[in-house]
Motif scaffolding. Structure first.
Motif, mmCIF file in Angstrom:
data_model
loop_
_atom_site.group_PDB
_atom_site.id
_atom_site.type_symbol
_atom_site.label_atom_id
_atom_site.label_comp_id
_atom_site.label_asym_id
_atom_site.label_seq_id
_atom_site.Cartn_x
_atom_site.Cartn_y
_atom_site.Cartn_z
ATOM 1 N N TRP A 128 102.633 8.561 -16.917
ATOM 2 C CA TRP A 128 102.083 7.863 -18.085
ATOM 3 C C TRP A 128 100.563 7.734 -18.072
ATOM 4 O O TRP A 128 99.954 7.436 -19.109
ATOM 5 N N HIS A 129 99.907 7.980 -16.953
ATOM 6 C CA HIS A 129 98.467 7.722 -16.829
ATOM 7 C C HIS A 129 97.634 8.512 -17.848
ATOM 8 O O HIS A 129 96.602 8.023 -18.316
ATOM 9 N N ARG A 130 98.071 9.712 -18.173
ATOM 10 C CA ARG A 130 97.282 10.549 -19.090
ATOM 11 C C ARG A 130 97.187 9.945 -20.485
ATOM 12 O O ARG A 130 96.317 10.328 -21.278
ATOM 13 N N GLN A 184 107.234 5.114 -26.360
ATOM 14 C CA GLN A 184 108.524 4.671 -25.859
ATOM 15 C C GLN A 184 108.855 5.469 -24.588
ATOM 16 O O GLN A 184 108.353 6.575 -24.395
ATOM 17 N N PRO A 185 109.683 4.912 -23.709
ATOM 18 C CA PRO A 185 109.993 5.627 -22.454
ATOM 19 C C PRO A 185 110.499 7.049 -22.672
ATOM 20 O O PRO A 185 110.194 7.951 -21.876
ATOM 21 N N GLN A 186 111.253 7.268 -23.751
ATOM 22 C CA GLN A 186 111.789 8.608 -24.008
ATOM 23 C C GLN A 186 110.698 9.614 -24.342
ATOM 24 O O GLN A 186 110.922 10.825 -24.252
ATOM 25 N N GLU A 187 109.522 9.120 -24.732
ATOM 26 C CA GLU A 187 108.417 10.015 -25.079
ATOM 27 C C GLU A 187 107.562 10.381 -23.869
ATOM 28 O O GLU A 187 106.660 11.213 -23.982
ATOM 29 N N LEU A 188 107.826 9.776 -22.728
ATOM 30 C CA LEU A 188 107.034 10.033 -21.524
ATOM 31 C C LEU A 188 107.743 11.034 -20.627
ATOM 32 O O LEU A 188 108.977 11.080 -20.568
ATOM 33 N N VAL A 232 99.469 -1.676 -10.133
ATOM 34 C CA VAL A 232 100.511 -2.703 -10.218
ATOM 35 C C VAL A 232 101.682 -2.196 -11.050
ATOM 36 O O VAL A 232 102.851 -2.353 -10.677
ATOM 37 N N ILE A 233 101.386 -1.550 -12.175
ATOM 38 C CA ILE A 233 102.451 -1.027 -13.032
ATOM 39 C C ILE A 233 103.209 0.083 -12.301
ATOM 40 O O ILE A 233 104.445 0.150 -12.355
ATOM 41 N N ASP A 234 102.472 0.964 -11.631
ATOM 42 C CA ASP A 234 103.125 2.063 -10.899
ATOM 43 C C ASP A 234 104.130 1.529 -9.889
ATOM 44 O O ASP A 234 105.223 2.068 -9.732
ATOM 45 N N THR A 255 107.571 -1.999 -20.300
ATOM 46 C CA THR A 255 107.086 -2.690 -21.496
ATOM 47 C C THR A 255 105.562 -2.679 -21.548
ATOM 48 O O THR A 255 104.961 -2.449 -22.608
ATOM 49 N N ALA A 256 104.923 -2.897 -20.399
ATOM 50 C CA ALA A 256 103.456 -2.863 -20.335
ATOM 51 C C ALA A 256 102.936 -1.479 -20.714
ATOM 52 O O ALA A 256 101.917 -1.355 -21.413
ATOM 53 N N ILE A 257 103.624 -0.438 -20.256
ATOM 54 C CA ILE A 257 103.206 0.929 -20.603
ATOM 55 C C ILE A 257 103.286 1.142 -22.115
ATOM 56 O O ILE A 257 102.395 1.752 -22.724
ATOM 57 N N TYR A 258 104.334 0.632 -22.734
ATOM 58 C CA TYR A 258 104.454 0.757 -24.191
ATOM 59 C C TYR A 258 103.286 0.055 -24.892
ATOM 60 O O TYR A 258 102.717 0.579 -25.861
ATOM 61 N N LEU A 259 102.927 -1.123 -24.428
ATOM 62 C CA LEU A 259 101.836 -1.867 -25.062
ATOM 63 C C LEU A 259 100.503 -1.152 -24.910
ATOM 64 O O LEU A 259 99.644 -1.219 -25.792
ATOM 65 N N LEU A 260 100.318 -0.461 -23.788
ATOM 66 C CA LEU A 260 99.047 0.227 -23.517
ATOM 67 C C LEU A 260 98.966 1.606 -24.169
ATOM 68 O O LEU A 260 97.870 2.076 -24.492
#
Length: 540
Positions: free
Chosen positions: A233-235, A218-222, A247-249, A209-214
């Protein structure tokens, strides 16, 4: 004529609908203020008297849990009431005025790092309370987190346990079980998709969820690392600090053993942060992020270890005594002479004793070896505690699943043949071939064990929107609704190494409408070391 639910609740509008029922915004006509509330209508997936009674029991039990949760935190909606009507079940809950995180991103764009950090710090104590009551939410995602208007706090809604009760069925042994997996593809980890959620499954969902906000993705797009299963997701968030990224990792690690063990642990890592930002969760300042690796019993060993390590130094460097008798060099010379002479005499006695009793070393050697072996087998911690370099791996042995790579060298230093041989033997016995994995996958489908078959797909393949637009429900619709049987006519290995494999299979499908179809499929597999199985990452 206006219809009231339970002769009390007037429906204002429909908030949403899905496979389990509908959600309404309503007002309570029996309250002076006509208080607004949310009503969740839930319907069982099977309609027979035996199943209905089981669903009714589970629904009441889960409703009681929701009532308790709402009383422990003002960031969980209060349960006002529940009732049954016309074979359907209803929950009446507090109406939270605010915006979901999905709506927030769609209206305002990406959230800042500070805003995301504040949301995480706001929600983790709530999750800690939930987990302390032995409950896993199982459906944390941007749609199920509301930022309340009146105080801007994050509120956690839509717990999955009540919905799961609607999927109650009776298995072949006559026991009640759930036929559905609660969660949202992409936001739930692999163990939850397999029907075995743990507390860190919620932390994984919160991390996604945090990754989506940043990132707005959506997870399917990563992308997913085909070797490790980790999300890349870092890129998409290059300006994020290494501390928050770390922390997210750790929260979204593929294997539960690599994630934070508790919500409190993740909160501590977020608030106090590590010293080394490039490896945030491996180098905590005081060890708040890895409490399970540093129990009190082990923490007490380093002082003893240090004393054992330097125990010789004070005896050989008693300089204060020598400085106080600095003019006694003659006595030191005499003492040195006595020591040399005594050494020569002692060694001559030992050599003579050995020559006279030449048979004894043969008996002594097995005896000493046996003692060494026994000490290695039964008293490893005491022997290791006297060796400072090996002290850290001993501490890591308190949580073996977390530190498997470090655990083996500790044992190998004492009895390498004993440890190495069983390890390799175990791999040979338990590791199936890629061809067997493909055949086993279709055998699982033919047995009707669709949830187990679903679990043999990697998370990235499960999240393939073209094949599974509705996730597990799409999977069930095809294999359970349209396919009668699959014959695996031929399987051949194309490529194989320790981590990946490529397999060709000739398949014949027998559909429930009587038609038959044949096809040749190439499977791509990844070895899942943590679960000791091959998973299918793709097919064409």
């Amino acid at each position: 004529m206006e219809t009231l639910l339970n002769d009390r609740y007037r429906v204002i509008r429909t908030l949403g609908s899905g496979g389990f029922g509908e959600t309404f915004l309503a007002e309570d006509t029996q309250m002076p203020s006509n208080r607004r509330c949310v009503i969740k209508q839930l319907r069982p997936i099977q309609n027979n008297p035996q199943i209905y009674k089981l669903v009714q029991e589970r629904f009441q039990r889960e409703a009681a849990i929701l009532e308790d949760l709402g009383g422990t935190s003002n960031q969980i909606p209060t349960l006002y009431a529940y009732f049954q009507s016309n074979g359907q079940f209803y929950l009446v809950q507090e109406w939270i005025e605010g915006d979901t995180l999905t709506a927030k991103v769609q209206e305002q764009g990406l959230l800042s790092e500070s805003a995301v950090r504040e949301i995480l710090i706001n929600l983790l104590p709530v999750l800690e309370q939930v987990h302390n009551q032995r409950i896993v939410h199982r459906d944390i995602k941007p749609d199920n987190i509301i930022l309340r208007h009146r105080d801007h706090k994050a509120v956690l809604i839509d717990f999955g346990a009540v919905r799961e009760s609607m999927g109650t069925v009776v298995n072949s042994q006559g026991l009640p079980t759930s036929s559905i997996v609660i969660g949202t593809p992409g936001y739930m980890p692999s163990e939850q998709a397999a029907g075995r959620p743990v507390y860190s499954s919620d932390l994984y969902s919160l991390g996604m969820t945090a990754i989506y906000l940043l990132t707005g993705k959506q997870p399917q797009e990563l992308e997913t690392d085909s070797r490790t299963g980790e999300t890349i997701w870092h890129r998409h968030a290059l300006s994020i600090s290494p501390t928050l990224a770390g922390v997210i990792d750790r929260a979204i690690a593929y294997h539960p053993r690599d994630r934070f063990a508790t919500a409190r642990e993740m909160l501590d890592a977020l608030q106090f942060g590590p010293v080394a930002p490039t490896v945030p969760y491996n180098q905590p300042p005081v060890a708040p992020t890895v409490p399970y690796n540093q129990p009190p019993a082990v923490n007490a060993q380093p002082p003893a270890t240090l004393q054992n390590t330097v125990a010789v130094s004070p005896g050989s460097s008693s300089q204060p005594t020598h400085q106080n008798t600095g003019n006694k060099s003659g006595q030191k010379g005499i003492l040195l002479g006595f020591l040399i002479a005594g050494g020569l005499i002692g060694s001559s006695i030992v050599i003579g004793f050995a020559l006279n009793k030449s048979n004894q070393p043969i008996a002594d050697t097995p005896s000493s070896t046996e003692l060494s072996t026994n000490s290695n087998d039964k008293n490893v911690p005491p022997s290791v505690s006297s060796q400072q370099p090996v002290d850290t791996p001993v501490a890591q042995q308190t949580t073996p699943p977390v530190r498997e790579p470090v655990d083996t060298p500790v044992v190998q230093q004492t009895t390498p043949p004993v440890q190495q041989q069983p390890s390799s033997t175990q791999q040979q016995i338990t590791r199936p071939s890629p061809e067997e994995a493909v055949e086993g996958y279709y055998q699982t489908i033919n047995n009707g064990e669709y949830q187990d078959a679903w679990n043999l797909l990697s998370p990235s393949y499960q999240n393939n929107q073209r094949l599974h637009p509705k996730g597990y429900l799409s999977y069930i619709d095809w294999w359970g609704g349209q396919v009668e049987n699959v014959d695996v006519e031929q399987v051949s290995l194309i490529e194989n190494n320790s981590e990946t494999a490529t397999v060709n299979a000739q398949l014949r499908y027998l559909l429930k409408n009587g038609k038959q179809s044949s096809s040749s499929v190439r499977f791509f597999l990844l070895w899942d070391e943590g679960n000791n199985k091959w998973v299918i990452t793709g097919a064409k």
